[in-house]
Scaffold this motif. Structure first.
Motif, PDB file in Angstrom:
ATOM      1  N   ASP A 243      51.543 -32.077 -27.377  1.00  0.00           N
ATOM      2  CA  ASP A 243      50.526 -31.048 -27.614  1.00  0.00           C
ATOM      3  C   ASP A 243      50.225 -30.245 -26.351  1.00  0.00           C
ATOM      4  OD1 ASP A 243      50.163 -31.435 -30.329  1.00  0.00           O
ATOM      5  OD2 ASP A 243      48.704 -33.028 -30.055  1.00  0.00           O
ATOM      6  N   LEU A 244      50.254 -30.903 -25.204  1.00  0.00           N
ATOM      7  CA  LEU A 244      50.064 -30.176 -23.950  1.00  0.00           C
ATOM      8  C   LEU A 244      51.180 -29.146 -23.754  1.00  0.00           C
ATOM      9  CD1 LEU A 244      48.931 -33.061 -21.556  1.00  0.00           C
ATOM     10  CD2 LEU A 244      47.562 -31.079 -22.254  1.00  0.00           C
ATOM     11  N   ASP A 245      52.399 -29.538 -24.091  1.00  0.00           N
ATOM     12  CA  ASP A 245      53.528 -28.610 -23.966  1.00  0.00           C
ATOM     13  C   ASP A 245      53.373 -27.394 -24.876  1.00  0.00           C
ATOM     14  OD1 ASP A 245      54.684 -30.261 -22.101  1.00  0.00           O
ATOM     15  OD2 ASP A 245      56.069 -31.218 -23.507  1.00  0.00           O
ATOM     16  N   LYS A 246      52.619 -27.570 -25.974  1.00  0.00           N
ATOM     17  CA  LYS A 246      52.406 -26.477 -26.919  1.00  0.00           C
ATOM     18  C   LYS A 246      51.181 -25.648 -26.569  1.00  0.00           C
ATOM     19  CE  LYS A 246      54.439 -29.232 -30.657  1.00  0.00           C
ATOM     20  NZ  LYS A 246      54.133 -30.030 -31.868  1.00  0.00           N
ATOM     21  N   GLY A 247      50.521 -25.989 -25.463  1.00  0.00           N
ATOM     22  CA  GLY A 247      49.352 -25.239 -25.046  1.00  0.00           C
ATOM     23  C   GLY A 247      48.057 -25.664 -25.718  1.00  0.00           C
ATOM     24  N   LYS A 248      48.073 -26.776 -26.418  1.00  0.00           N
ATOM     25  CA  LYS A 248      46.858 -27.277 -27.069  1.00  0.00           C
ATOM     26  C   LYS A 248      46.019 -28.079 -26.073  1.00  0.00           C
ATOM     27  CE  LYS A 248      49.103 -27.416 -31.602  1.00  0.00           C
ATOM     28  NZ  LYS A 248      49.502 -28.239 -32.764  1.00  0.00           N
ATOM     29  N   LYS A 249      44.803 -28.442 -26.489  1.00  0.00           N
ATOM     30  CA  LYS A 249      43.866 -29.121 -25.585  1.00  0.00           C
ATOM     31  C   LYS A 249      43.445 -30.481 -26.139  1.00  0.00           C
ATOM     32  CE  LYS A 249      41.945 -24.917 -23.548  1.00  0.00           C
ATOM     33  NZ  LYS A 249      40.710 -24.118 -23.293  1.00  0.00           N
ATOM     34  N   PRO A 250      44.185 -31.538 -25.789  1.00  0.00           N
ATOM     35  CA  PRO A 250      43.756 -32.885 -26.163  1.00  0.00           C
ATOM     36  C   PRO A 250      42.417 -33.195 -25.485  1.00  0.00           C
ATOM     37  CG  PRO A 250      46.048 -32.862 -25.423  1.00  0.00           C
ATOM     38  CD  PRO A 250      45.463 -31.537 -25.048  1.00  0.00           C
ATOM     39  N   PHE A 251      41.422 -33.639 -26.278  1.00  0.00           N
ATOM     40  CA  PHE A 251      40.125 -33.892 -25.651  1.00  0.00           C
ATOM     41  C   PHE A 251      39.479 -35.204 -26.076  1.00  0.00           C
ATOM     42  CE2 PHE A 251      38.336 -32.690 -29.651  1.00  0.00           C
ATOM     43  CZ  PHE A 251      36.990 -33.042 -29.643  1.00  0.00           C
ATOM     44  N   TYR A 278      45.055 -38.284 -18.416  1.00  0.00           N
ATOM     45  CA  TYR A 278      45.046 -36.913 -18.941  1.00  0.00           C
ATOM     46  C   TYR A 278      43.626 -36.343 -19.078  1.00  0.00           C
ATOM     47  CZ  TYR A 278      49.953 -37.773 -19.980  1.00  0.00           C
ATOM     48  OH  TYR A 278      51.297 -38.071 -19.869  1.00  0.00           O
ATOM     49  N   ASN A 279      42.657 -37.051 -18.524  1.00  0.00           N
ATOM     50  CA  ASN A 279      41.258 -36.590 -18.553  1.00  0.00           C
ATOM     51  C   ASN A 279      40.794 -36.336 -19.986  1.00  0.00           C
ATOM     52  OD1 ASN A 279      38.743 -35.873 -17.506  1.00  0.00           O
ATOM     53  ND2 ASN A 279      39.303 -33.697 -17.391  1.00  0.00           N
ATOM     54  N   ILE A 280      40.928 -37.357 -20.824  1.00  0.00           N
ATOM     55  CA  ILE A 280      40.555 -37.282 -22.241  1.00  0.00           C
ATOM     56  C   ILE A 280      39.421 -38.280 -22.497  1.00  0.00           C
ATOM     57  CG2 ILE A 280      41.374 -37.646 -24.607  1.00  0.00           C
ATOM     58  CD1 ILE A 280      44.157 -36.843 -23.658  1.00  0.00           C
ATOM     59  N   TRP A 281      38.504 -37.896 -23.326  1.00  0.00           N
ATOM     60  CA  TRP A 281      37.369 -38.754 -23.695  1.00  0.00           C
ATOM     61  C   TRP A 281      37.867 -39.946 -24.516  1.00  0.00           C
ATOM     62  CZ3 TRP A 281      31.909 -37.705 -23.158  1.00  0.00           C
ATOM     63  CH2 TRP A 281      31.082 -38.560 -23.873  1.00  0.00           C
ATOM     64  N   LEU A 282      37.471 -41.151 -24.144  1.00  0.00           N
ATOM     65  CA  LEU A 282      37.818 -42.349 -24.911  1.00  0.00           C
ATOM     66  C   LEU A 282      36.613 -42.813 -25.705  1.00  0.00           C
ATOM     67  CD1 LEU A 282      39.623 -44.698 -25.762  1.00  0.00           C
ATOM     68  CD2 LEU A 282      38.878 -45.918 -23.694  1.00  0.00           C
ATOM     69  N   HIS A 283      36.767 -42.840 -27.007  1.00  0.00           N
ATOM     70  CA  HIS A 283      35.749 -43.372 -27.917  1.00  0.00           C
ATOM     71  C   HIS A 283      36.289 -44.629 -28.578  1.00  0.00           C
ATOM     72  CE1 HIS A 283      32.616 -43.616 -30.946  1.00  0.00           C
ATOM     73  NE2 HIS A 283      33.522 -43.543 -31.917  1.00  0.00           N
ATOM     74  N   VAL A 284      35.463 -45.653 -28.687  1.00  0.00           N
ATOM     75  CA  VAL A 284      35.841 -46.874 -29.415  1.00  0.00           C
ATOM     76  C   VAL A 284      35.034 -46.935 -30.701  1.00  0.00           C
ATOM     77  CG1 VAL A 284      35.864 -49.385 -29.422  1.00  0.00           C
ATOM     78  CG2 VAL A 284      36.533 -48.149 -27.357  1.00  0.00           C
ATOM     79  N   ASP A 285      35.732 -46.851 -31.825  1.00  0.00           N
ATOM     80  CA  ASP A 285      35.079 -47.017 -33.129  1.00  0.00           C
ATOM     81  C   ASP A 285      35.074 -48.503 -33.460  1.00  0.00           C
ATOM     82  OD1 ASP A 285      34.160 -47.077 -35.694  1.00  0.00           O
ATOM     83  OD2 ASP A 285      35.809 -45.922 -36.561  1.00  0.00           O
ATOM     84  N   ALA A 286      33.974 -49.161 -33.098  1.00  0.00           N
ATOM     85  CA  ALA A 286      33.790 -50.584 -33.380  1.00  0.00           C
ATOM     86  C   ALA A 286      32.771 -50.773 -34.491  1.00  0.00           C
ATOM     87  CB  ALA A 286      33.357 -51.328 -32.116  1.00  0.00           C
ATOM     88  N   ALA A 287      32.717 -49.805 -35.421  1.00  0.00           N
ATOM     89  CA  ALA A 287      31.785 -49.905 -36.538  1.00  0.00           C
ATOM     90  C   ALA A 287      31.947 -51.257 -37.235  1.00  0.00           C
ATOM     91  CB  ALA A 287      32.024 -48.765 -37.523  1.00  0.00           C
TER      92      ALA A 287
END
Length: 510
Positions: A243-251, A278-287
């Protein structure tokens, strides 16, 4: 003296004979009406804990509409009729607290928690300001701080939301706000194409977040998993780089701790390493799986959770709180307020005579917020830390016992995940005519068809409830199978034995 001799016959009385409308005998009438309601509730509680009682009296929708009078009348009905309505409602309601109910991630009926819910309904207050919910606001602060400490954070912020899906949405909203703070005022224009990454076995709420937040479900990338349903970190990194190669913004990356179907725990540490890279937000879904953090024995399933920037954790699942009770936690304090604050001056005046930092309503997009904290606080107080550890350990012990029994009866049951990571047990029941047939894709197809049939028999007889579903994703295709969930602390080994015997009784001739 017989209980009935102590109660008044409320016969033809109406709602106008109760508080706050009634004048003569209003207090006595109110007391007698509520005592009769309580007796109905207590009878339901007794039946929910009576293993000889059925879980449900099932009727098809059209038949149930004929049995029950559901229409809203022009003129008021009597209190006696309202009591009959209460009885009939519970008569046809599924007893989700029954020890033979294995159908949902949330089950059981903790009496202390239920008492807390009764008090909550009686107080009937909103949670947006300290001025109308002072004690509950303080309880929420203390309890959520405790949960953040258990996660491994010394600071941060939290909120109770209306379910795990909204909690996950709040995490994604705060992540976008943190990384792109101009979005709140300027919207999507010029922001570029944002991308979320989540496991192909994750909860559908991540796709919902992509839909609601405006960048589309096509940009919620479902990452391939291994044979046990855990996200493969190398596959995640491939997706990000592409996705980075395609110019998108992984967040945003959602790491699931206890997937809904298989109960898998994604490996947090290697996923956190990729997010850092890659400076991406990490969320843990531990519902679902968050409760393991209360157990020293099983906590390791969530090693690395302290590295997340946000965590969803639903006490109404493994912890056994009554519905609903969902929390979302942030490592950084102030993000909820910064992201969602709109400063409605009819609610959030800044010149109040108390510290307005205790007003929580502006942290969320929903404004009004139900009091979900008191029942959790009261239940946790009743158990303490040690009691909750025993609670979680017991659920896993029951799961291990069930797996053992399934292995002992290999002719009749086929385990899909040999070593479940959570309390989900996935399996097929094998009727007599198929027991000599070698296991194959063809046999799995037949077993998948029979699973739905057996569930129908189960519902009609009403003695047992277990959920079923297929899996059809990139790396795993499995026809319908049973997914037994053990989240009710009342379940004992004898209930597991009953489950397997009852499946055999109901399905041996299929």
């Amino acid at each position: 003296m017989d209980k009935k001799q102590n109660t008044k016959d409320i016969g033809p009385l109406m709602y106008t004979d109760l508080f706050p409308f009634g004048k003569k005998d209003a207090e006595e009438n109110t007391r007698e009406f509520l005592i009769k309601v309580f007796d109905i509730l207590l009878d339901f509680i007794k039946k929910s804990n009576d293993r000889s009682c059925k879980i449900l009296d099932f009727h098809q929708p059209n038949k149930l509409k004929e049995i029950m009078d559901l229409e809203i009348p022009v003129d008021p009905v009597t209190l006696e009729q309202l009591l009959t309505d209460c009885k009939d409602t519970l008569k046809y309601q599924v007893k989700t607290g029954h020890p033979h109910f294995f159908n949902q991630l949330s089950s059981g009926l903790d009496i202390v928690c239920m008492a807390g819910e009764w008090l909550t309904a009686t107080a009937n207050t909103n949670m947006f300001t300290y001025e109308i919910a002072p004690v509950f606001i303080l309880m929420e602060q203390v309890t959520l701080r405790k949960m953040r400490e258990i996660i491994g954070w010394s600071d941060g912020d939290s909120i109770l939301g209306p379910g795990g899906s909204i909690s996950n949405l709040y995490a994604a909203l705060c992540a976008r706000h943190k990384m792109y703070p101009t979005y709140k005022q300027q919207g999507l224009m010029g922001l570029g194409q944002l991308v979320i990454y989540t496991s192909e076995h994750s909860h559908y709420s991540m796709r919902g977040a992509g839909m609601v937040m405006g960048f589309g479900t096509d940009h919620v990338i479902e990452v391939h998993c291994d044979s046990r349903g855990r996200m493969i970190p190398e596959e995640l990194e491939k997706c990000i780089r592409s996705d980075l190669d395609k110019g998108k913004k992984p967040f945003f990356v959602c790491c699931t701790a206890g997937t809904t179907v298989l109960g898998a725990f994604d490996p947090i540490h290697p996923i956190a390493d990729i997010c850092d890279k890659y400076n991406i937000w990490l969320h843990v879904d531990a519902a679902w799986g968050g409760g393991v953090l209360l157990s020293r024995k099983y906590r390791s399933r969530m090693n690395g959770v302290e590295r997340a920037k946000s965590v969803t954790w639903n006490p109404h699942k493994l912890m056994g709180s009554l519905l609903q009770c969902s929390t979302v936690h942030f490592q950084e304090d102030g993000l909820l307020m910064s992201c969602n604050q709109l400063s409605a001056d009819y609610l959030f005046q800044q010149d109040k005579h108390y510290d307005v930092n205790f007003d929580t309503g502006d942290k969320v997009i929903q404004c009004g917020r139900h009091n979900d904290i008191f029942k959790l606080w009261l239940m946790w107080r009743s158990k303490g830390e040690r009691g909750y550890e025993k609670h979680i350990d017991h659920l896993f012990h029951m799961t291990e016992y069930m797996v053992k029994k399934l292995r002992e009866r290999k002719d009749r049951f086929h385990l899909i995940i040999e070593e479940p990571e959570c309390t989900n047990v996935s399996f097929w029941y094998i009727p007599k005519r198929l027991r000599s047939m070698p296991h194959s894709p063809q046999k799995e197809t037949i077993l998948g068809e029979l699973t739905a049939t057996l569930k129908g028999r189960m519902m009609n007889i009403g003695t047992l409830m277990i959920g079923y579903q297929p899996i059809d994703c990139g790396s795993m295709k499995i026809p319908n199978f049973f997914r037994s969930i053990i989240s009710n602390a009342a379940v004992q080994e004898s209930d597991i034995d009953f489950m397997l015997d009852e499946l055999d009784r109901l399905g041996h001739d299929l």
